[in-house]
Design an enzyme around this catalytic site. Structure first.
Site, PDB file in Angstrom:
ATOM      1  N   GLU A 134      -5.195  -5.991  -4.488  1.00 26.96           N
ATOM      2  CA  GLU A 134      -6.292  -6.162  -3.504  1.00 26.96           C
ATOM      3  C   GLU A 134      -5.758  -6.268  -2.082  1.00 26.96           C
ATOM      4  O   GLU A 134      -6.355  -5.743  -1.129  1.00 26.96           O
ATOM      5  CB  GLU A 134      -7.077  -7.442  -3.851  1.00 26.96           C
ATOM      6  CG  GLU A 134      -8.243  -7.728  -2.947  1.00 26.96           C
ATOM      7  CD  GLU A 134      -9.359  -6.687  -3.074  1.00 26.96           C
ATOM      8  OE1 GLU A 134      -9.992  -6.616  -4.134  1.00 26.96           O
ATOM      9  OE2 GLU A 134      -9.570  -5.948  -2.107  1.00 26.96           O
ATOM     10  N   LYS A 186       0.818  -1.226   0.000  1.00 27.75           N
ATOM     11  CA  LYS A 186       0.000   0.000   0.000  1.00 27.75           C
ATOM     12  C   LYS A 186       0.843   1.263   0.000  1.00 27.75           C
ATOM     13  O   LYS A 186       0.480   2.269  -0.605  1.00 27.75           O
ATOM     14  CB  LYS A 186      -0.963   0.006   1.194  1.00 27.75           C
ATOM     15  CG  LYS A 186      -0.316  -0.223   2.563  1.00 27.75           C
ATOM     16  CD  LYS A 186      -0.370  -1.654   2.997  1.00 27.75           C
ATOM     17  CE  LYS A 186       0.583  -1.955   4.130  1.00 27.75           C
ATOM     18  NZ  LYS A 186       0.025  -2.762   5.170  1.00 27.75           N
ATOM     19  N   GLY A 246      -6.565  -6.199   4.282  1.00 27.39           N
ATOM     20  CA  GLY A 246      -6.239  -7.635   4.388  1.00 27.39           C
ATOM     21  C   GLY A 246      -7.108  -8.513   3.526  1.00 27.39           C
ATOM     22  O   GLY A 246      -7.107  -8.423   2.303  1.00 27.39           O
ATOM     23  N   LYS A 301      -3.784   3.429   2.673  1.00 27.14           N
ATOM     24  CA  LYS A 301      -4.938   2.637   2.210  1.00 27.14           C
ATOM     25  C   LYS A 301      -6.087   3.559   1.787  1.00 27.14           C
ATOM     26  O   LYS A 301      -6.758   3.305   0.777  1.00 27.14           O
ATOM     27  CB  LYS A 301      -5.375   1.678   3.323  1.00 27.14           C
ATOM     28  CG  LYS A 301      -4.306   0.622   3.635  1.00 27.14           C
ATOM     29  CD  LYS A 301      -4.601  -0.101   4.943  1.00 27.14           C
ATOM     30  CE  LYS A 301      -3.591  -1.196   5.223  1.00 27.14           C
ATOM     31  NZ  LYS A 301      -3.679  -1.707   6.599  1.00 27.14           N
TER      32      LYS A 301
HETATM   33  N1  HSE Z   1      -0.039  -3.341   9.577  1.00 21.92           N
HETATM   34  C1  HSE Z   1      -1.212  -3.476   8.778  1.00 21.92           C
HETATM   35  C2  HSE Z   1      -2.416  -3.468   9.720  1.00 21.92           C
HETATM   36  C3  HSE Z   1      -1.153  -4.756   8.016  1.00 21.92           C
HETATM   37  O1  HSE Z   1      -2.240  -3.622  10.918  1.00 21.92           O
HETATM   38  O2  HSE Z   1      -3.515  -3.261   9.256  1.00 21.92           O
HETATM   39  C4  HSE Z   1      -2.237  -4.910   6.994  1.00 21.92           C
HETATM   40  O3  HSE Z   1      -2.145  -3.935   6.001  1.00 21.92           O
END
Ligand code: HSE
Length: 440
Positions: free
Chosen positions: A131, A107, A136, A207
């Site tokens: 994706e 990301k 996740g 994100k």
């Molecule tokens: N470090 C990120 C989180 C991992 O905790 O969401 C997933 O992108």
């Protein structure tokens, strides 16, 4: 079924890389029945090849040099799970140059350099899939990009950092110290290599940048996201929120507002009655409000090896299926045709309007509250609720916490109010402000 094998090069053997190897082996037959081809990892790289790993590396050619994987003569598709900008950016551009599609969970890279990468990929007719970069295991990119293409999307609000939500949940439910909970999230493989990104909101901002671009058809605009983390949230804030019928969640919000778009990541009070207020631990959830579909809620594991591997493999299958399709007729990387992105302005945070929770530390003397409410009233800020906490939590200086909820107010006006309130002699600490969203 086509007997052709698809050979995959894997960059990175961390918890997601191992999750991919495990799932490809465990579900090999299911995946082959879907993809129409067998998917085999033939080469992989990691910084430390002697490290103990929870996956079977038999039959995979291993190297410490990622370029060898990208250049491997048999590799058809590259999966990039190294994270960070360098050398991931160079390696992806190199794979594109060789006509190899890339699946990435990166990301950070997509938010900052996605425009360059997609332009290069489009020029070469190569597919890039990402994706796993957001939320996740949740197929949020595919849903926004494809399933909602008949809608005008109004806003998105999401819990999009699993580590942050894990910390806030444990603070609320278990009252344990922040540092201890963060160390646990790191042990469980949720946190970023640099967990500062989880705690200070940077990861969520990466994100949100991606989600906003595919939702509104705007260029990736990471530099315009207003970002606040969770490290200033105290157990007192959490208790205040609870007593007022709210819960504090760290949200990424992208919203159409007037002629512009708001892009912001910050702790937020949301009504406890909202489904998203009950998303606990490492789980993520994204609410998408659009004109025809109404509100959708997407929920699932937001971090961790196996959940993220699920998204990576879904991308792998998609990419394999589109290998032989005409590049111009594929789903555009950022949902909208590249020439159709529009430069809707991103609003500065001063122009954002929200209701607010304020926590003041005030000397318990007659007239203090009147002075505060005078300042707010003078600026046209309307108060919804006010509460002075019990004297038993009086500070050594004779101060007590005062909690105020305001109606909606433009941020720059609230900034003026807060600086005037902080100048009052009887206000003994900086005022804490947490924005409120009703998510209706
Ligand atoms: N470090 C990120 C989180 C991992 O905790 O969401 C997933 O992108």
């Amino acid at each position: 079924m086509n007997g052709n094998e698809m050979k995959v090069g894997l960059l990175g053997l961390g918890c997601v890389g191992c999750g991919v190897i495990r799932a490809l082996s465990r579900n090999q037959e299911e995946i082959e029945r879907r993809a129409g081809r067998r998917l085999n990892i033939v080469a992989a790289c990691a910084r430390d090849l002697n490290k103990e790993r929870d996956c079977d590396l038999d039959g995979i050619q291993l190297t410490q040099d990622p370029q060898q994987v990208v250049d491997h003569p048999e590799v058809d598709v590259v999966i990039e799970l190294m994270g960070g900008i360098d050398p991931a950016r160079e390696l992806i551009l190199r794979a594109i140059d060789q006509g190899r599609p890339v699946i990435t969970a990166n990301k950070h890279l997509i938010a900052l350099h996605g425009s360059e990468i997609f332009a290069h990929a489009e020029q070469k007719g190569v597919n890039i899939a990402f994706e796993a970069a957001v939320a996740g295991s949740i197929p949020i990119i595919k849903n926004i990009r494809e399933s909602l293409s008949g809608n005008r999307i109004e806003w998105i609000a999401g819990i999009i950092n699993g580590t942050g939500n894990y910390i806030l949940t444990a603070m609320e439910e278990e009252g344990r110290p922040f540092a201890e909970i963060l160390a646990e999230a790191q042990r469980l493989g949720y946190a970023e290599a640099d967990p500062t990104f989880d705690v200070d909101g940077t990861d969520a901002a990466h994100k949100l940048t991606i989600l906003a671009s595919i939702a509104f058809g705007i260029p990736l605009s990471y530099d315009h996201v207003h970002v606040e983390g969770i490290s200033d949230i105290t157990s007192e804030n959490i208790a205040d929120a609870r007593s007022l019928g709210y819960r504090i969640k760290h949200l990424g919000i992208a919203k159409r507002a007037g002629e512009g778009i708001e892009l912001r990541v910050h702790p937020t009070l949301i009504p406890r009655s909202r489904l998203v207020a009950n998303v606990a631990g490492v789980m993520n959830a994204v609410v998408v409000k659009s004109d025809a579909a109404g509100a959708h809620l997407y929920y699932g594991a937001g971090a961790g090896g196996d959940p993220t591997a699920s998204a990576v493999i879904a991308d792998l299958v998609d990419v394999v299926r589109t290998l032989t399709t005409d590049a111009e007729n594929r789903v555009p990387h950022l949902a909208y045709q590249p020439h159709a992105l529009s430069d809707i302005p991103i609003l500065p945070i001063g122009q954002v309007t929200t209701a607010c929770y304020l926590r003041l530390q005030a000397i318990d003397r007659p007239g203090v509250l009147a002075a505060v409410t005078d300042i707010l009233g003078g600026l046209g800020i309307s108060i919804e609720a006010i509460r002075q906490r019990e004297p038993d939590i009086q500070g050594a200086d004779g101060s007590v916490p005062v909690i105020l909820l305001t109606h909606e107010v433009p941020e720059d006006r609230m900034d003026q109010a807060l600086s005037r309130i902080e100048e009052l002699d009887d206000i003994v600490a900086p005022v804490q402000r947490i924005r409120i969203e009703l998510l209706k």
